[in-house]
Scaffold this motif. Structure first.
Motif, PDB file in Angstrom:
ATOM      1  N   ASN A  24     -40.025 -18.189  13.771  1.00  0.00           N
ATOM      2  CA  ASN A  24     -39.235 -19.089  12.922  1.00  0.00           C
ATOM      3  C   ASN A  24     -37.751 -19.037  13.262  1.00  0.00           C
ATOM      4  OD1 ASN A  24     -41.421 -20.121  11.501  1.00  0.00           O
ATOM      5  ND2 ASN A  24     -41.309 -18.544   9.926  1.00  0.00           N
ATOM      6  N   GLU A  25     -37.264 -17.864  13.666  1.00  0.00           N
ATOM      7  CA  GLU A  25     -35.855 -17.736  14.035  1.00  0.00           C
ATOM      8  C   GLU A  25     -35.541 -18.370  15.386  1.00  0.00           C
ATOM      9  OE1 GLU A  25     -34.852 -13.575  13.923  1.00  0.00           O
ATOM     10  OE2 GLU A  25     -35.013 -13.480  11.738  1.00  0.00           O
ATOM     11  N   GLN A  26     -36.520 -18.400  16.290  1.00  0.00           N
ATOM     12  CA  GLN A  26     -36.250 -18.810  17.668  1.00  0.00           C
ATOM     13  C   GLN A  26     -36.788 -20.191  18.053  1.00  0.00           C
ATOM     14  OE1 GLN A  26     -34.283 -17.010  19.723  1.00  0.00           O
ATOM     15  NE2 GLN A  26     -33.981 -15.705  17.929  1.00  0.00           N
ATOM     16  N   VAL A  27     -37.766 -20.700  17.339  1.00  0.00           N
ATOM     17  CA  VAL A  27     -38.423 -21.945  17.759  1.00  0.00           C
ATOM     18  C   VAL A  27     -38.192 -23.028  16.715  1.00  0.00           C
ATOM     19  CG1 VAL A  27     -40.603 -23.014  18.439  1.00  0.00           C
ATOM     20  CG2 VAL A  27     -40.175 -20.601  18.975  1.00  0.00           C
ATOM     21  N   ASP A  28     -37.323 -23.988  17.066  1.00  0.00           N
ATOM     22  CA  ASP A  28     -36.989 -25.072  16.147  1.00  0.00           C
ATOM     23  C   ASP A  28     -38.005 -26.206  16.177  1.00  0.00           C
ATOM     24  OD1 ASP A  28     -34.645 -23.825  15.245  1.00  0.00           O
ATOM     25  OD2 ASP A  28     -33.476 -24.658  16.903  1.00  0.00           O
ATOM     26  N   ASP A  29     -38.642 -26.421  17.324  1.00  0.00           N
ATOM     27  CA  ASP A  29     -39.607 -27.503  17.456  1.00  0.00           C
ATOM     28  C   ASP A  29     -40.828 -27.210  16.569  1.00  0.00           C
ATOM     29  OD1 ASP A  29     -42.235 -28.491  19.047  1.00  0.00           O
ATOM     30  OD2 ASP A  29     -40.577 -29.904  19.346  1.00  0.00           O
ATOM     31  N   ALA A  30     -41.084 -28.081  15.603  1.00  0.00           N
ATOM     32  CA  ALA A  30     -42.139 -27.840  14.612  1.00  0.00           C
ATOM     33  C   ALA A  30     -43.525 -27.730  15.244  1.00  0.00           C
ATOM     34  CB  ALA A  30     -42.130 -28.938  13.549  1.00  0.00           C
ATOM     35  N   ALA A  31     -43.811 -28.579  16.206  1.00  0.00           N
ATOM     36  CA  ALA A  31     -45.141 -28.542  16.825  1.00  0.00           C
ATOM     37  C   ALA A  31     -45.347 -27.259  17.627  1.00  0.00           C
ATOM     38  CB  ALA A  31     -45.340 -29.769  17.718  1.00  0.00           C
ATOM     39  N   LEU A  32     -44.335 -26.871  18.399  1.00  0.00           N
ATOM     40  CA  LEU A  32     -44.436 -25.629  19.175  1.00  0.00           C
ATOM     41  C   LEU A  32     -44.491 -24.427  18.249  1.00  0.00           C
ATOM     42  CD1 LEU A  32     -44.486 -24.061  21.809  1.00  0.00           C
ATOM     43  CD2 LEU A  32     -41.964 -24.207  21.851  1.00  0.00           C
ATOM     44  N   ASN A  33     -43.692 -24.443  17.193  1.00  0.00           N
ATOM     45  CA  ASN A  33     -43.694 -23.356  16.216  1.00  0.00           C
ATOM     46  C   ASN A  33     -45.103 -23.182  15.640  1.00  0.00           C
ATOM     47  OD1 ASN A  33     -43.511 -22.059  13.522  1.00  0.00           O
ATOM     48  ND2 ASN A  33     -41.312 -22.064  13.918  1.00  0.00           N
ATOM     49  N   ALA A  34     -45.710 -24.275  15.215  1.00  0.00           N
ATOM     50  CA  ALA A  34     -47.055 -24.224  14.628  1.00  0.00           C
ATOM     51  C   ALA A  34     -48.073 -23.709  15.639  1.00  0.00           C
ATOM     52  CB  ALA A  34     -47.457 -25.603  14.110  1.00  0.00           C
ATOM     53  N   LYS A  35     -47.966 -24.165  16.891  1.00  0.00           N
ATOM     54  CA  LYS A  35     -48.908 -23.719  17.920  1.00  0.00           C
ATOM     55  C   LYS A  35     -48.766 -22.222  18.169  1.00  0.00           C
ATOM     56  CE  LYS A  35     -50.615 -24.408  22.567  1.00  0.00           C
ATOM     57  NZ  LYS A  35     -50.760 -25.289  23.695  1.00  0.00           N
ATOM     58  N   LEU A  36     -47.533 -21.746  18.287  1.00  0.00           N
ATOM     59  CA  LEU A  36     -47.318 -20.311  18.510  1.00  0.00           C
ATOM     60  C   LEU A  36     -47.817 -19.494  17.327  1.00  0.00           C
ATOM     61  CD1 LEU A  36     -43.768 -20.378  20.115  1.00  0.00           C
ATOM     62  CD2 LEU A  36     -45.934 -19.787  21.244  1.00  0.00           C
ATOM     63  N   GLN A  37     -47.548 -19.949  16.116  1.00  0.00           N
ATOM     64  CA  GLN A  37     -48.038 -19.239  14.929  1.00  0.00           C
ATOM     65  C   GLN A  37     -49.563 -19.126  14.975  1.00  0.00           C
ATOM     66  OE1 GLN A  37     -46.094 -18.001  12.362  1.00  0.00           O
ATOM     67  NE2 GLN A  37     -44.163 -19.056  12.617  1.00  0.00           N
ATOM     68  N   ARG A  38     -50.225 -20.221  15.300  1.00  0.00           N
ATOM     69  CA  ARG A  38     -51.693 -20.245  15.355  1.00  0.00           C
ATOM     70  C   ARG A  38     -52.223 -19.340  16.471  1.00  0.00           C
ATOM     71  NH1 ARG A  38     -52.027 -25.115  16.039  1.00  0.00           N
ATOM     72  NH2 ARG A  38     -52.449 -25.212  18.253  1.00  0.00           N
TER      73      ARG A  38
END
Length: 81
Positions: A44-58
């Motif tokens: 959340n601190e490093q990835v602003d792109d919502a789609a990439l953030n969601a993919k990395l979280q998953r």
């Protein structure tokens, strides 16, 4: 390769065998959740792109689930589920 790119690590060094490398350590739901808390915060601190953030979280969540090797009932003893 893990995120969909070319499998360069696998080609050069073979399978990373993360679960095997973690086998000496008890990893229960508690450890998974604590590790994921740190990963979520970092992503959340490093990835602003919502789609990439969601993919990395998953992807990290799926990997963390795969690392679980004990139910936590015998502290310090890793036992396959």
């Amino acid at each position: 390769g893990w995120l969909g790119g070319p499998p360069l690590f696998h080609q050069e060094r073979g399978h990373p065998r993360l679960r095997m490398r973690h086998a000496p350590f008890a990893v229960s739901i508690v450890e998974r959740d604590e590790w994921m808390l740190c990963m979520r915060q970092a992503i959340n601190e490093q990835v602003d792109d919502a789609a990439l953030n969601a993919k990395l979280q998953r992807m990290f969540s799926e990997m963390a689930d795969h690392m679980i090797n004990t139910d936590g009932s015998r502290a310090g003893v890793a036992a396959p589920l």
